[in-house]
Motif scaffolding. Structure first.
Motif, PDB file in Angstrom:
ATOM      1  N   ASP A 197      -3.406   3.766   2.350  1.00 38.00           N
ATOM      2  CA  ASP A 197      -2.726   2.694   3.085  1.00 38.00           C
ATOM      3  C   ASP A 197      -3.394   2.534   4.439  1.00 38.00           C
ATOM      4  O   ASP A 197      -4.444   3.133   4.704  1.00 38.00           O
ATOM      5  CB  ASP A 197      -1.223   2.963   3.225  1.00 38.00           C
ATOM      6  N   GLN A 198      -2.789   1.714   5.300  1.00 43.58           N
ATOM      7  CA  GLN A 198      -3.411   1.431   6.596  1.00 43.58           C
ATOM      8  C   GLN A 198      -3.435   2.643   7.514  1.00 43.58           C
ATOM      9  O   GLN A 198      -4.142   2.650   8.525  1.00 43.58           O
ATOM     10  CB  GLN A 198      -2.694   0.268   7.302  1.00 43.58           C
ATOM     11  N   ASP A 200      -4.272   5.680   6.384  1.00 42.02           N
ATOM     12  CA  ASP A 200      -5.192   6.642   5.784  1.00 42.02           C
ATOM     13  C   ASP A 200      -6.514   6.602   6.550  1.00 42.02           C
ATOM     14  O   ASP A 200      -7.379   5.775   6.273  1.00 42.02           O
ATOM     15  CB  ASP A 200      -5.406   6.302   4.312  1.00 42.02           C
ATOM     16  N   THR A 222      -6.738  -0.924  -1.382  1.00 42.61           N
ATOM     17  CA  THR A 222      -5.589  -0.190  -0.864  1.00 42.61           C
ATOM     18  C   THR A 222      -4.682   0.155  -2.043  1.00 42.61           C
ATOM     19  O   THR A 222      -4.177  -0.742  -2.719  1.00 42.61           O
ATOM     20  CB  THR A 222      -4.805  -1.023   0.171  1.00 42.61           C
ATOM     21  N   ARG A 224      -1.492   2.656  -3.026  1.00 40.38           N
ATOM     22  CA  ARG A 224      -0.482   3.559  -2.463  1.00 40.38           C
ATOM     23  C   ARG A 224       0.096   4.507  -3.517  1.00 40.38           C
ATOM     24  O   ARG A 224       1.309   4.632  -3.667  1.00 40.38           O
ATOM     25  CB  ARG A 224       0.614   2.738  -1.799  1.00 40.38           C
TER      26      ARG A 224
END
Length: 298
Positions: A197-198, A200, A222, A224
């Motif tokens: 995700d953002q 990571d 992306t 999750r």
């Protein structure tokens, strides 16, 4: 002057943070939305300051976090006391824990297995990046967490568990398609990567440090889900930095190739838990430490 704690008010505060909505919190407690608002307002009035940051998401402030952490520990002690007096009618004890997805999909459930088989537990797992699970505990939402942060919160203990090792992998087909002329800045600029995700930042830091590639300079999926992370890589949809736990068998079978065997990322993991959280937390901590002692690299 604030002289005692009304746990009915703390229960309302806890419900609002869990549900992230006053109306849903009211349904959870089987009262009206007006009653929930009144209880929060009364608690804030007694303490002389706000307890919630009324934004999206709703978050407790520093004092709110302290109160919620205390409330979670009281619930644990209360459940243990009730079970002592009701041996034949054991109620499930709520166990809110924050854990990163890779640990959850590999070693965490096996570590919990002895306790799950012996005790009546109701798990509430907050799945976050290992750098953010600590925030769930600090906010009072979790009684314990698996985190990459060593520093403990006041009133909690921190124990080193070991390292999660991450290796860069892809299928032979993907390598032939994107890396037939080698793995370098140019080839990585067009090869699809994969992140969780953002938040990571493992992959971002890896490419920046080793190939001088910044975020946005390469295509990136992306995904999750740790399991889907592996599935996408196996489908030749991208290359990825994956937990060795999850991909070792595919490397042995030849389905995946370790692209950069000299570049292994080792992320330290720590177990944080509130002190005075009861006997169940003591047993859980022992089980987690015993399991990771045997299965996580040191």
């Amino acid at each position: 002057m604030f002289s005692n704690i009304d746990y009915k008010l703390l229960k309302a505060l806890d419900a609002v943070v869990i549900e992230q909505n006053f109306e849903r919190a009211a349904h959870r407690l089987h009262i009206t939305q007006s009653a929930i608002s009144q209880r929060i307002k009364l608690l804030e009035t007694q303490l002389g300051q706000p307890l919630l940051i009324r934004a999206q998401p709703i978050q407790p402030n520093s004092l709110g976090q302290q109160l919620l952490g205390h409330y979670q520990r009281v619930l644990q002690l209360e459940a243990e006391l009730v079970n002592q007096f009701n041996d034949n009618d054991q109620q499930a004890q709520l166990m809110p824990i924050a854990v990163n997805a890779d640990s959850l999909s590999s070693w965490f459930i096996p570590a919990l297995t002895p306790l799950l088989q012996q005790k009546n537990i109701e798990l509430n797992l907050y799945v976050e990046d290992e750098s953010r699970t600590w925030e769930r505990m600090r906010s009072g939402e979790a009684l314990a967490c698996v985190t990459s942060k060593e520093k403990s919160i006041v009133g909690s203990d921190s124990c080193f568990l070991g390292y999660m090792e991450y290796i860069c992998v892809a299928t032979p087909l993907f390598i032939q398609r994107f890396f037939k002329n080698g793995i370098n800045k140019q080839s990585l600029s067009s090869a699809p990567a994969t992140t969780f995700d953002q938040h990571d930042d493992i992959h971002i830091a890896f490419l920046a440090e080793n190939f001088n590639l910044e975020k946005g300079q390469y295509p990136c999926h992306t995904v999750r889900s740790s399991e889907a992370f592996v599935d996408l890589t196996l489908a030749s949809g991208g290359y990825s930095l994956n937990s060795r736990f999850l991909v070792e068998k595919y490397i042995q079978s030849g389905e995946l190739i370790n692209l950069l065997p000299d570049h292994i990322i080792r992320i330290p993991l720590y177990w944080h838990h509130w002190q005075l959280a009861g006997a169940l937390m003591t047993q859980l901590t022992e089980d987690v430490l015993n399991y990771t002692q045997q299965h996580l690299p040191k």
